[in-house]
Scaffold this active site. Structure first.
Site, PDB file in Angstrom:
ATOM      1  N   SER A 157      23.686  59.423 -17.170  1.00  0.00           N
ATOM      2  CA  SER A 157      23.718  59.309 -18.633  1.00  0.00           C
ATOM      3  C   SER A 157      23.544  60.711 -19.204  1.00  0.00           C
ATOM      4  O   SER A 157      23.080  61.620 -18.491  1.00  0.00           O
ATOM      5  CB  SER A 157      22.551  58.419 -19.090  1.00  0.00           C
ATOM      6  OG  SER A 157      22.374  58.500 -20.485  1.00  0.00           O
ATOM      7  N   TYR A 170      13.827  55.480 -18.753  1.00  0.00           N
ATOM      8  CA  TYR A 170      15.287  55.617 -18.599  1.00  0.00           C
ATOM      9  C   TYR A 170      15.653  57.072 -18.285  1.00  0.00           C
ATOM     10  O   TYR A 170      16.436  57.352 -17.370  1.00  0.00           O
ATOM     11  CB  TYR A 170      15.961  55.147 -19.898  1.00  0.00           C
ATOM     12  CG  TYR A 170      17.468  55.019 -19.841  1.00  0.00           C
ATOM     13  CD1 TYR A 170      18.072  53.871 -19.322  1.00  0.00           C
ATOM     14  CD2 TYR A 170      18.305  56.027 -20.316  1.00  0.00           C
ATOM     15  CE1 TYR A 170      19.454  53.740 -19.281  1.00  0.00           C
ATOM     16  CE2 TYR A 170      19.683  55.905 -20.282  1.00  0.00           C
ATOM     17  CZ  TYR A 170      20.258  54.758 -19.770  1.00  0.00           C
ATOM     18  OH  TYR A 170      21.638  54.633 -19.727  1.00  0.00           O
TER      19      TYR A 170
HETATM   20  N1  LIG Z   1      26.484  51.878 -22.770  1.00  0.00           N
HETATM   21  C1  LIG Z   1      26.011  53.099 -22.907  1.00  0.00           C
HETATM   22  O1  LIG Z   1      25.897  53.616 -24.030  1.00  0.00           O
HETATM   23  C2  LIG Z   1      25.619  53.922 -21.709  1.00  0.00           C
HETATM   24  C3  LIG Z   1      25.449  55.312 -21.852  1.00  0.00           C
HETATM   25  C4  LIG Z   1      25.115  56.083 -20.745  1.00  0.00           C
HETATM   26  C5  LIG Z   1      24.962  55.487 -19.505  1.00  0.00           C
HETATM   27  N2  LIG Z   1      25.119  54.135 -19.392  1.00  0.00           N
HETATM   28  C6  LIG Z   1      24.963  53.552 -18.057  1.00  0.00           C
HETATM   29  O2  LIG Z   1      26.186  52.953 -17.694  1.00  0.00           O
HETATM   30  C7  LIG Z   1      25.960  51.927 -16.729  1.00  0.00           C
HETATM   31  C8  LIG Z   1      26.747  50.679 -17.107  1.00  0.00           C
HETATM   32  O3  LIG Z   1      26.231  50.141 -18.314  1.00  0.00           O
HETATM   33  P1  LIG Z   1      27.158  49.416 -19.409  1.00  0.00           P
HETATM   34  O4  LIG Z   1      27.209  50.315 -20.585  1.00  0.00           O
HETATM   35  O5  LIG Z   1      28.427  48.966 -18.795  1.00  0.00           O
HETATM   36  O6  LIG Z   1      26.215  48.174 -19.807  1.00  0.00           O
HETATM   37  P2  LIG Z   1      26.372  46.589 -19.530  1.00  0.00           P
HETATM   38  O7  LIG Z   1      25.035  46.016 -19.851  1.00  0.00           O
HETATM   39  O8  LIG Z   1      27.553  46.070 -20.229  1.00  0.00           O
HETATM   40  O9  LIG Z   1      26.674  46.503 -17.978  1.00  0.00           O
HETATM   41  C9  LIG Z   1      25.693  46.691 -16.985  1.00  0.00           C
HETATM   42  C10 LIG Z   1      25.960  45.701 -15.867  1.00  0.00           C
HETATM   43  O10 LIG Z   1      24.969  45.915 -14.842  1.00  0.00           O
HETATM   44  C11 LIG Z   1      24.523  44.638 -14.418  1.00  0.00           C
HETATM   45  N3  LIG Z   1      23.171  44.747 -13.859  1.00  0.00           N
HETATM   46  C12 LIG Z   1      22.020  44.998 -14.516  1.00  0.00           C
HETATM   47  N4  LIG Z   1      20.983  44.935 -13.681  1.00  0.00           N
HETATM   48  C13 LIG Z   1      21.480  44.662 -12.448  1.00  0.00           C
HETATM   49  C14 LIG Z   1      20.904  44.465 -11.180  1.00  0.00           C
HETATM   50  N5  LIG Z   1      19.571  44.537 -11.005  1.00  0.00           N
HETATM   51  N6  LIG Z   1      21.716  44.211 -10.122  1.00  0.00           N
HETATM   52  C15 LIG Z   1      23.055  44.106 -10.292  1.00  0.00           C
HETATM   53  N7  LIG Z   1      23.662  44.246 -11.491  1.00  0.00           N
HETATM   54  C16 LIG Z   1      22.883  44.536 -12.549  1.00  0.00           C
HETATM   55  C17 LIG Z   1      24.548  43.794 -15.675  1.00  0.00           C
HETATM   56  O11 LIG Z   1      24.516  42.406 -15.390  1.00  0.00           O
HETATM   57  C18 LIG Z   1      25.819  44.252 -16.343  1.00  0.00           C
HETATM   58  O12 LIG Z   1      26.943  43.510 -15.940  1.00  0.00           O
HETATM   59  C19 LIG Z   1      24.449  51.750 -16.670  1.00  0.00           C
HETATM   60  O13 LIG Z   1      23.938  52.419 -15.545  1.00  0.00           O
HETATM   61  C20 LIG Z   1      23.972  52.431 -17.945  1.00  0.00           C
HETATM   62  O14 LIG Z   1      22.638  52.908 -17.842  1.00  0.00           O
HETATM   63  C21 LIG Z   1      25.441  53.350 -20.461  1.00  0.00           C
END
Ligand SMILES: NC(=O)c1ccc[n+]([C@@H]2O[C@H](COP(=O)([O-])OP(=O)(O)OC[C@H]3O[C@@H](n4cnc5c(N)ncnc54)[C@H](O)[C@@H]3O)[C@@H](O)[C@H]2O)c1
Length: 278
Positions: A157, A170
């Protein structure tokens, strides 16, 4: 025309929705088969709805619509045995492993570091840091055994490169995976297995597009909407956009997964609209 990752197999965690689904579809568009895992459950303490088995089924549908194969399993990255069983089965069915996307992750409600409940801290570290290590741990033996090199892509991130207040857990987990990435890059280089991290700014997924998050950014409004949230989100970025799309991250994943980046390893790649330099 052959795809940019034609004939390769990718293991993606958190593939039921959001960025994980987007990575599955984008890599499949370029010729990869997919092993997809997701917890498909609400994680207690998370202020937004979790993904569902129907979400994971939709990822399967979208990959199969591209005439690619996909093995999808409900598994928690906190459970290395479940993760190993899922991946072993996927590799047995699809024949190989080349690409690993350690993408699964959570966000939680903001709170000052010294006021954070221990269970909130621990759940974050268990999923966003230890879960990434588990993902790499179960995948690396397959990559080494394949003898074809490989690419591990860890989703960190902007919060893995700089601090943000009230999400110490985080920020710590997302910085932590950078240390893991760099160590793995050294350990795996003799096998031509590359390891890199991606650092997104806000991405348009359910993790941020939910009312608790909108309220967090707009405490001045009782019922903020996505439109109310947009200018506050945009203030984080240098480029005048509120967030990037999942496919913007998937395109970076595709580059790091493909042979176009064959000598790129140990790199922290921001896809952040300039958030980190702001
Ligand atoms: N959305 C943002 O703004 C953002 C920004 C920077 C980084 N991220 C990172 O991107 C990655 C993806 O997030 P996203 O934005 O697609 O969010 P999201 O919530 O749509 O998707 C995350 C997915 O991970 C799954 N998940 C959560 N815990 C889990 C576990 N213990 N075991 C298996 N699966 C699990 C969830 O069920 C979900 O499908 C994450 O690591 C998040 O920290 C997101």
């Amino acid at each position: 025309m052959p795809g940019r990752v034609a004939g390769k197999v990718a293991f993606i965690t958190g593939a039921a929705r959001g960025q994980g689904r987007s990575h599955a579809v984008r890599l499949a568009q370029e010729g990869a088969d997919i092993v997809a895992v997701d917890i498909c459950e609400d994680v207690p303490g998370i202020p937004y709805p979790g993904a569902t088995e129907a979400d994971l089924a939709e990822t399967v549908k979208q990959v199969e619509a591209l005439d690619r194969r996909i093995v999808a399993v409900k598994a928690d990255v906190r459970d290395p045995r479940a993760l190993k069983a899922a991946l072993d089965d996927g590799v047995a069915q699809l024949g190989r492993l080349d690409i690993v996307c350690a993408n699964a992750g959570i966000g939680t409600a903001p709170v000052a570091a010294w006021e954070m409940d221990e269970s909130v801290w621990q759940t974050m570290i268990d999923i966003n840091l230890t879960g990434v290590w588990h993902t790499a741990k179960v995948a690396i033996p397959h990559l080494i055994a394949g003898g074809n090199g490989g690419s591990i892509i860890i989703t960190s991130s902007a919060a893995g490169l700089q601090a943000y207040q009230n999400i110490a857990h985080y920020v710590s987990a997302k910085h932590g995976v950078v240390g893991l990435m760099r160590t793995l890059a050294l350990e795996l280089a003799p096998h031509f297995i590359r390891v890199n991290s991606i650092h997104p700014t806000q991405v348009d997924t359910p993790m941020i597009q939910n009312e608790p998050t909108w309220r967090l950014f707009r405490p001045d409004l009782e019922h903020p909407t996505e439109a109310d949230f947009a200018p506050a989100s945009q203030a984080m970025n240098a480029l005048p956009i509120p967030w990037v799309d999942p496919v913007d991250i998937s395109n970076a994943v595709l580059y790091l997964a493909s042979d176009e980046s064959r000598y790129v390893t140990g790199v922290t790649l921001p896809v952040d609209a300039g958030a980190v330099i702001k």
